[in-house]
Design an enzyme around this catalytic site. Structure first.
Site, PDB file in Angstrom:
ATOM      1  N   CYS A   5       3.411   2.103   2.778  1.00 23.17           N
ATOM      2  CA  CYS A   5       4.642   1.674   2.348  1.00 23.17           C
ATOM      3  C   CYS A   5       6.031   1.972   2.097  1.00 23.17           C
ATOM      4  O   CYS A   5       6.780   2.081   2.307  1.00 23.17           O
ATOM      5  CB  CYS A   5       4.460  -0.534   2.133  1.00 23.17           C
ATOM      6  SG  CYS A   5       3.495  -1.624   2.616  1.00 23.17           S
ATOM      7  N   ASP A  20      11.551  26.324 -33.449  1.00 20.76           N
ATOM      8  CA  ASP A  20      12.462  26.100 -34.117  1.00 20.76           C
ATOM      9  C   ASP A  20      11.932  25.818 -35.549  1.00 20.76           C
ATOM     10  O   ASP A  20      11.569  25.454 -35.768  1.00 20.76           O
ATOM     11  CB  ASP A  20      13.866  25.167 -33.738  1.00 20.76           C
ATOM     12  CG  ASP A  20      15.796  24.794 -34.405  1.00 20.76           C
ATOM     13  OD1 ASP A  20      15.672  26.111 -34.911  1.00 20.76           O
ATOM     14  OD2 ASP A  20      15.697  23.828 -35.038  1.00 20.76           O
ATOM     15  N   CYS A  55       1.139  -1.235  -0.054  1.00 23.55           N
ATOM     16  CA  CYS A  55       0.013  -0.046   0.299  1.00 23.55           C
ATOM     17  C   CYS A  55       0.737   1.400  -0.090  1.00 23.55           C
ATOM     18  O   CYS A  55       2.153   0.983   0.511  1.00 23.55           O
ATOM     19  CB  CYS A  55      -1.015  -0.420   1.438  1.00 23.55           C
ATOM     20  SG  CYS A  55       0.510   0.776   2.891  1.00 23.55           S
TER      21      CYS A  55
END
Length: 765
Positions: free
Chosen positions: A35, A447, A32
């Protein structure tokens, strides 16, 4: 400094800054977001260490100084109660097919014991004398062996003074079985005439209630949910598997000793290798011999095969769809485009959105807070005079219903799906931060050369003499004279002639080349000259020369048997999709700005054709970076799109750098997003993908937070039974993952990609 997924010790001169080492770890035992938060916090306690942990891939990316070894990092993770090892391969979203089969077997056995218990507990008419004891016999192995993964991880967590989602599940199952045992042995529920009514709301229970259905439904629901969740998570992470499948194990090398097959790892830059029809190209290279078509769809997302011949570049992983090719390797190993794509996808999947970082912070205190709430709820109900059964029911429901899993999966699963989908579309996203920036971009600086234009000399227009021999014949004769030319103008003219002819160009004799003037020769009895236009040209040919000058293009005159037959305009032309791509960005609310180092003439011509009003010509690399900085200072969110080394500074300075995949490595390294496919519509598709992904992440997090906001009060006040609580907890995670999976098949809709009137590209004049 780079290392091979390990620790490194760097030596630095006095006054220099140490370059951190990045190590990827495979972390096991996480279930989860709590953790995730715990592992990140434990690693961050080491001086100079930062970590990003991903629940969906079970991996951690750790940035650390050379003084911190990999063994120390692994030790810290293991001290937190999880397994850790150096990740030497690409991260995977799950533990693999072996673990999947073991989980499936456990779910099947748990279901065999749990379903009869659920049926007898939920249907009073099916209850017979002693039914509760049969349920007890079936529930004990389910609540012990079946739920053992939760119990084991809870015990492991207690050893390290930590609590996770498994702690809540284990306590909920234990409390349900414990109360049921008490009720059967001492609470009056063990008699042969005992019958139990069923209600999903425990406040409506009558008499003594045994919670064997809670003891079996919780492990069944959670185990089944995690099994389905794991499969779904694997589905979101298949992009890397697909990329890995494009590589080949061997290459057929040709050299002075003949042809031989060697492992791909032994192929070196400069070696020549064969690519037979139907085979993938072993690595990036340049075609030496042969003509064919290569399928780049799995790499760039472009469906049309690309024609290649001598001097053409090919990409490793592209499939040879035509004839035999001899290719000279130009990049091998981690330097290939395919390897860079895989690396970008991997990096993106370790990143987190800003909202997810907040969710992980909340999850770090979530489980301890739930344990506290459960104890408070138990004490409150007992103190308020409620019977022990109701107090225990509310406490167990609180433990079971809490779900930080959805919080931890909200962003990783969406990123896994989005980056995989982006890779298949030819859009490589650098992570959650790039998506967040892309969604908010309001200005894009483009560019010119190689970005909006092709970046190479091409025949832009052909103007023929009225009543003359015609365009096709002019190109055929001129192309024959220029065949084999090394001059850029000659190569462009010859390439156009070959492309327009079904048959080989005719041979040329009596060839002459005059420096600064042009070439001439005899072709099928005609004296053909290609060179600088004469000053005495009149009419349409003179107008064509003037138009080429205005567009800053080069014009050449084709003369046949002493008569000026045509003027050919050659220059760097717009990409065919440039107008529609820029117009699409404008319709998405992104303002285009053109910045180029080229002369004002060709820059203005491009801007006029694309309806770009803000134009900056003759800009150096430093000027481009300064322009980007000034736009940002004015409050704009700026993206820069470029392809060359001179664009690297501006790409890095922008809020978001977008590099073309066929550009330079320096540009790609400085960019946040790389467009592998050459179609400029990929820019707009990237914007749309970012918006859809961020919408999905916000929806996931909204659901994850809303679920707990709604269900926890219901459980605490006794209006939610442990069984539906367990189902709701598992469904919440599945909903988050399933919502993310929708990104795998996402494509811009017709309305999203509508660009209004389709204007045919015209020559720049």
């Amino acid at each position: 400094m780079s290392t091979e997924h390990g620790a490194a010790t760097a030596v630095h001169a006095p006054g220099t800054t140490a370059v951190p080492t990045v190590t990827d770890l495979a972390v096991t035992g996480m279930t989860c977001a709590a953790c995730v938060s715990r592992v990140e916090k434990r690693l961050a306690r080491l001086e100079g260490v930062t970590a990003t942990v991903n629940l969906a891939t079970n991996s951690a990316r750790v940035s650390h100084p050379g003084s911190v070894t990999v063994e120390e990092l692994v030790g810290v993770v293991e001290a937190a109660g999880y397994g850790a090892a150096v990740l030497r391969d690409e991260p995977e979203p799950a533990d693999g097919p072996g673990a999947d089969r073991a989980e499936l077997l456990r779910v099947a056995l748990v279901a065999a014991g749990a379903l009869p218990v659920l049926a007898l507990s939920m249907v009073p008419a099916w209850q017979f004398a002693g039914w509760q004891w049969l349920c007890f016999v079936l529930a004990v192995p389910v609540a012990t062996w079946g739920a053992w993964p939760f119990h084991a991880r809870m015990i492991q967590g207690l050893r390290h003074a930590t609590a996770t989602m498994d702690t809540l599940v284990s306590l909920g199952v234990t409390a349900s079985l414990g109360w049921s045992t008490y009720a059967l042995l001492w609470g009056g529920a063990g008699g042969s005439d005992y019958r139990m009514s069923f209600s999903l709301m425990p406040m409506l229970h009558e008499g003594t209630h045994v919670y064997l259905e809670g003891a079996v439904s919780v492990p069944l629901a959670v185990l089944a949910g995690r099994l389905l969740e794991g499969r779904a998570r694997r589905a979101t992470g298949r992009a890397l598997t697909a990329l890995a499948g494009l590589t080949v194990a061997e290459a057929t090398v040709r050299d002075a000793a003949g042809e031989r097959t060697v492992p791909l790892q032994q192929l070196r830059v400069g070696q020549e290798f064969m690519v037979r029809p139907g085979e993938p190209v072993a690595t990036d290279g340049t075609v030496v011999e042969g003509v064919s078509a290569v399928d780049l769809s799995l790499i760039t997302g472009e469906s049309e095969p690309v024609e290649v011949g001598p001097r053409a570049k090919v990409v490793g992983g592209a499939v040879n769809a035509g004839g035999l090719l001899l290719v000279r390797a130009t990049a091998v190993g981690t330097d290939t485009r395919l390897a860079r794509i895989a690396r970008m996808v991997t990096d993106a999947q370790t990143d987190k959105a800003r909202a997810q970082r907040l969710a992980d912070a909340v999850a770090g205190v979530f489980v301890p807070a739930v344990l506290t709430i459960a104890v408070v709820v138990l004490g409150f109900w007992l103190g308020a005079g409620a019977d022990a059964q109701s107090a225990v029911t509310a406490c167990v429901a609180v433990l079971v219903v809490a779900c930080p899993c959805a919080l931890g999966l909200a962003t990783p699963t969406a990123l896994l799906a989005a980056t995989g989908r982006g890779a298949r579309m030819g859009v490589l996203v650098g992570g959650a931060r790039a998506l967040e920036s892309l969604q908010k971009v309001d200005t894009v600086v483009l560019d010119k050369t190689g970005t909006l234009t092709t970046g190479r000399m091409t025949v832009a227009d052909v103007t023929v003499r009225p009543g003359g021999i015609g365009e096709q014949e002019v190109l055929r004769l001129a192309g024959a004279v220029e065949h084999g030319s090394e001059h850029p103008l000659g190569r462009a003219l010859s390439a156009r002639a070959r492309a327009d002819q079904d048959e080989p160009l005719p041979p040329v004799t009596d060839f002459h080349a005059t420096a600064g003037s042009g070439v001439s020769g005899l072709v099928e009895g005609h004296r053909v000259s290609v060179g600088t236009p004469e000053r005495r040209l009149t009419g349409t040919l003179a107008q064509a020369v003037a138009a080429a000058e205005r567009a800053a293009h080069t014009s050449v005159q084709v003369t046949v048997d002493g008569t000026a037959e045509a003027v050919v305009e050659i220059g760097d032309v717009l990409r065919p999709d440039a107008y529609r791509a820029v117009d699409h960005l404008r319709r998405l609310g992104v303002h285009p700005v053109l910045a180029s180092g080229d002369r004002p003439g060709p820059v203005r011509a491009v801007a006029e054709h694309l309806d770009i009003t803000q134009v900056h010509a003759q800009r150096s690399p430093a000027d481009k970076a300064e322009l980007v900085a000034r736009l940002r200072d004015e409050g704009h969110r700026v993206a820069f799109i470029g392809d060359g080394v001179n664009d690297a500074a501006a790409l890095a300075r922008a809020d978001l750098g977008i590099a073309l995949g066929d550009g330079t490595a320096a540009a790609a390294a400085a960019a946040d997003i790389t467009l592998v496919r050459t179609d400029l519509h990929a820019v707009a598709d990237a914007v749309l993908l970012a918006r859809r992904t961020l919408t999905t992440i916000r929806a996931n997090l909204t659901w994850a937070f809303a679920y707990n906001v709604v269900t926890l009060p219901l459980a605490a006040t006794g209006w939610l039974d442990p069984m539906p609580a367990a189902v709701a907890m598992s469904v919440s995670s599945l909903l988050v993952v399933t919502n993310s999976l929708r990104l795998r098949s996402w494509s811009p809709s017709g309305q999203e990609r509508a660009t209004g009137e389709r204007r045919r590209p015209r020559r720049l004049a």
